[in-house]
Design a protein around this motif. Structure first.
Motif, PDB file in Angstrom:
ATOM      1  N   PHE A 187       1.981   6.486  -6.946  1.00 45.54           N
ATOM      2  CA  PHE A 187       0.876   7.346  -7.366  1.00 45.54           C
ATOM      3  C   PHE A 187       1.267   8.813  -7.220  1.00 45.54           C
ATOM      4  O   PHE A 187       1.058   9.626  -8.119  1.00 45.54           O
ATOM      5  CB  PHE A 187      -0.364   7.018  -6.521  1.00 45.54           C
ATOM      6  N   ARG A 188       1.889   9.157  -6.071  1.00 45.95           N
ATOM      7  CA  ARG A 188       2.337  10.530  -5.838  1.00 45.95           C
ATOM      8  C   ARG A 188       3.371  10.946  -6.874  1.00 45.95           C
ATOM      9  O   ARG A 188       3.357  12.064  -7.376  1.00 45.95           O
ATOM     10  CB  ARG A 188       2.919  10.681  -4.428  1.00 45.95           C
ATOM     11  N   THR A 234       0.837  -1.200   0.000  1.00 42.38           N
ATOM     12  CA  THR A 234       0.000   0.000   0.000  1.00 42.38           C
ATOM     13  C   THR A 234       0.871   1.249   0.000  1.00 42.38           C
ATOM     14  O   THR A 234       0.618   2.189  -0.751  1.00 42.38           O
ATOM     15  CB  THR A 234      -0.936   0.014   1.230  1.00 42.38           C
ATOM     16  N   LYS A 242       1.016   4.049  -2.984  1.00 45.78           N
ATOM     17  CA  LYS A 242       0.776   5.476  -2.735  1.00 45.78           C
ATOM     18  C   LYS A 242       1.963   6.308  -3.201  1.00 45.78           C
ATOM     19  O   LYS A 242       1.792   7.370  -3.793  1.00 45.78           O
ATOM     20  CB  LYS A 242       0.525   5.730  -1.245  1.00 45.78           C
ATOM     21  N   LYS A 243       3.173   5.810  -2.937  1.00 49.12           N
ATOM     22  CA  LYS A 243       4.388   6.533  -3.338  1.00 49.12           C
ATOM     23  C   LYS A 243       4.453   6.643  -4.857  1.00 49.12           C
ATOM     24  O   LYS A 243       4.725   7.721  -5.398  1.00 49.12           O
ATOM     25  CB  LYS A 243       5.617   5.794  -2.796  1.00 49.12           C
TER      26      LYS A 243
END
Length: 58
Positions: free
Chosen positions: A15-16, A8, A12-13
């Protein structure tokens, strides 16, 4: 459980990072558009002034 958190976190990383890439490209495009607009505004004002001076001379 720890593996899932790690996945997860990495998702998220990533995606950022993708969002940051898109934002940078967009910012570059906007800056380029602003520079072009300023150039053409200067050209049009210069043309207006030259036209006014020629009209005044005639």
């Amino acid at each position: 459980m720890a593996e899932e958190r790690q996945k997860t976190f990495m998702a998220k990383k990533n995606f950022r990072e993708e969002i940051n890439k898109v934002n940078k490209k967009t910012n570059d495009k906007v800056l380029d558009m602003k520079n072009r607009m300023q150039f053409w505004q200067i050209v049009s004002i210069g043309t207006l002034i030259v036209g006014f001076l020629i009209g005044w001379i005639l």
